[in-house]
Enzyme design. Structure first.
Site, PDB file in Angstrom:
ATOM      1  CE1 TYR A   1      -1.292  -0.492   5.014  1.00 52.95           C
ATOM      2  CE2 TYR A   1       1.090   0.065   3.997  1.00 52.95           C
ATOM      3  CZ  TYR A   1      -0.111  -0.249   5.276  1.00 52.95           C
ATOM      4  OH  TYR A   1       0.549  -0.064   6.692  1.00 52.95           O
ATOM      5  CD  GLU A   2      -1.005   5.073   1.550  1.00 47.09           C
ATOM      6  OE1 GLU A   2      -1.117   5.905   1.188  1.00 47.09           O
ATOM      7  OE2 GLU A   2      -1.741   4.448   2.792  1.00 47.09           O
ATOM      8  N   GLY A   3       1.275   2.991  -2.700  1.00 45.40           N
ATOM      9  CA  GLY A   3       1.911   2.681  -3.856  1.00 45.40           C
ATOM     10  C   GLY A   3       2.634   1.269  -3.769  1.00 45.40           C
TER      11      GLY A   3
ATOM     12  CD  GLN B   1       6.679   4.527  -3.479  1.00 46.30           C
ATOM     13  OE1 GLN B   1       7.755   5.678  -2.599  1.00 46.30           O
ATOM     14  NE2 GLN B   1       4.918   4.181  -3.272  1.00 46.30           N
TER      15      GLN B   1
END
Length: 598
Positions: A442-444, A449
């Protein structure tokens, strides 16, 4: 049940001996009165809260999970979570690094980072409830109107209300340009939002009186893609101008996700049915405003894996010292026992030291990164702020991806130390591995990234920011390059720093001819960059340890630091050679595979 001892000594070593944070703070008027004694006292109390309040709820919270009442759409977290959150708020922990103008204590972000590392070690699932509020606070602090700030920030600061970020929809994950949630403007200047969001952490619960949702949605005339996204603040309960809570808003939990880990956190499917909200920032500029929260979340996710790496290491180390099995290859060590403790075996030590080296390197990177945030936001010199911001932007995808990948390696290695017992729930090790696994997603995802690092942060400005960090490395090499005792730490760093420039240029040129070359190299590239940063921080830690020993300091902490650093450079750092080779192998082995993937 697993045990946990807050690594206060290592935190103090990094802040006061390696990075000299109080010297930094003297140049920042907002923090000029913050001294080492204050920092140490705060973190000691934070450690007590983590151990005494959050930790005892970790295993039980994982077992019990969250419960949704389908009729009322209310979610009840595991037993004890609400009471623990009340203690968190009462202790002022929610307000630690928030602006005093909104009731905050105004302490540096670097102190807050250490608080949350300890909370993540103790109970990642519980920590996500207050943790997400910081991102909502930062977004509104940076982009909210004066009225929005007055309305929401004091409540988020105190912890009376919590916050979330509502981005993802079932048909689009990271590709937010595809989202469909609609926002219809109303005559009174508000908006009514309709749509569905999924994977919303802490989306519904009874820990706080209200939940402040930051929601991405489209206006009726919005351009297609990511350029047509706006950001809205949508409270669970409508709020009047004087701050009084009113009727239930049209945003509610339609279902709970059944997950591999972090069972104690309510991961919700959120339904918006003409939910009333107000716009944050300018129309169709929502991603810029939301990125404040997203970047804070990415740094926070790296911190989650750092916390799990540390607690997994501590429990594996204790087990390895106690568990007896077979004899040492160099002869019996525990003559009074039928077998030796497994810590005598080389590969057990390798697994333990892997987690220790990744925890201590990750802690150095995280503390440095949040120190840069303090500098970026509050240093009086504009150039200093700008330079710090550029390096934070460079480090953010590395913190998120490298630390979570390392957390995956480390929690699984520590589970392995327990052998068959590691696979059994009662020891707690399998929970660390399960809880950490989401951090890579999650969060990319970590691949996203990697693309962000290589494509945007490095090739996007022709390596200018990487060169800025390179100057820090060059300065350390110039300072210690002739010190024979530092050679084992400095020489590998110097070699990789020199290789990195050529490596980056080569990938960049290939990418100009074929963008798939960047995609195929990105994940390996980020990991090489992560090791470059870790090598720099490990060299700085070794520099301090060697100096202390030379000055007659007999604290075994410094000897341990050097031994861990030597292990890192001998056993973990060398993977950079393999990674650069695979990154250079090109995209054809991946993309020319129609038959293989038919």
């Amino acid at each position: 049940m697993p045990v946990y001892n807050p690594p206060l000594r290592d935190m103090q070593f990094l802040m006061h001996e390696v990075f000299s944070v109080t010297d930094e703070f003297k140049a920042i008027p907002k923090y000029e009165d913050v001294d080492a004694e204050t920092i140490n006292a705060v973190l000691e109390e934070a450690g007590k809260f983590a151990v005494e309040v959050a930790l005892p709820l970790n295993v039980s919270g994982d077992t019990e999970g969250c419960t949704l009442d389908i009729k009322t759409h209310e979610v009840t977290p595991p037993k004890g979570f609400k009471q623990a959150y009340a203690q968190f708020v009462e202790g002022g922990w929610a307000a630690l690094s928030c602006d005093p103008a909104y009731g905050g204590q105004g302490l540096p972000f670097v102190v807050n980072q250490c608080l949350y590392e300890m909370l993540n070690s103790a109970n990642q699932a519980w920590t996500m409830y207050p943790g997400l509020s910081h991102g909502a606070y930062e977004s509104l602090y940076a982009h909210g109107t004066d009225a929005q700030k007055k309305l929401y920030l004091p409540k988020l600061t105190s912890g009376e209300w919590t916050g979330t970020m509502c981005l993802t929809e079932s048909h689009c994950g990271t590709d937010l340009g595809m989202l469909r949630t609609r926002a219809e403007p109303q005559a009174d200047g508000s908006y009514k939002l309709t749509g569905n969001k999924i994977f919303i952490s802490a989306g519904e619960h009874d820990l706080a009186a209200n939940i402040v949702h930051l929601v991405l949605a489209r206006l009726p005339d919005a351009p297609k893609g990511s350029k047509g996204i706006s950001l809205f603040v949508v409270p669970k309960f409508n709020v009047s101008e004087d701050g009084a809570m009113g009727s239930r808003n049209g945003i509610y939990c339609g279902g709970l996700e059944h997950k591999m880990g972090i069972h104690g956190n309510a991961t919700c499917q959120m339904v918006l049915d003409e939910a009333v909200g107000s716009m944050v920032g300018a129309p169709n500029k929502g991603l810029a405003a939301m990125f404040v929260m997203m970047n804070a979340a990415r740094l926070g996710v790296g911190n989650q894996s750092l916390g799990l790496t540390e607690v997994a290491f501590q429990n594996a180390l204790a087990y390895a010292k106690d568990r007896t099995q077979m004899r040492s290859l160099t002869g019996t060590k525990a003559k009074d026992k039928p077998a030796d403790p497994i810590i005598v075996h080389a590969d057990v030590r390798k697994m333990l030291l892997t987690a220790k080296a990744y925890a201590e390197g990750g802690r150095a990177m995280s503390i440095y990164c949040t120190l840069l945030l303090d500098r970026e936001l509050y240093h009086p010199d504009e150039k200093t702020r700008k330079d710090a911001g550029e390096i934070v932007a460079l480090l953010t995808p590395i913190v998120k991806a490298f630390l979570t990948d390392n957390g995956h390696i480390s929690t699984n290695a520590c589970l392995q130390v327990f052998g068959g017992h590691g696979y059994i729930k009662e020891w707690g090790m399998e929970q660390f591995a399960r809880d950490n696994r989401i951090n890579m997603i999650y969060e990319g995802t970590n691949t996203i990234q990697s693309l962000d690092l290589l494509g945007r942060k490095i090739l996007g400005n022709n390596g200018a920011t990487l060169k800025k960090f390179g100057k820090l490395i060059a300065a350390l090499i110039a300072e210690e390059g002739v010190n024979e005792k530092m050679a084992e730490f400095i020489n590998p760093l110097a070699i990789l720093a020199e290789q990195m420039s050529k490596f980056t240029t080569e990938i960049g040129f290939k990418g100009m001819q074929n963008p798939d070359e960047v995609g195929s190299a990105a994940v390996d590239y980020l990991r090489v960059a992560g090791h470059l940063m870790f090598a720099y921080f490990w060299a700085r830690m070794a520099q301090v340890a060697l100096r202390e020993i030379a000055n007659g300091n007999t604290d075994p902490f410094y000897t341990a630091k050097l031994q861990t650093g030597r292990f890192y450079f001998a056993k973990l750092f060398p993977e950079t050679a393999m990674l650069m080779r695979t990154a250079r192998s090109g995209s054809s082995a991946l993309m020319d595979t129609e038959a293989a993937l038919a």
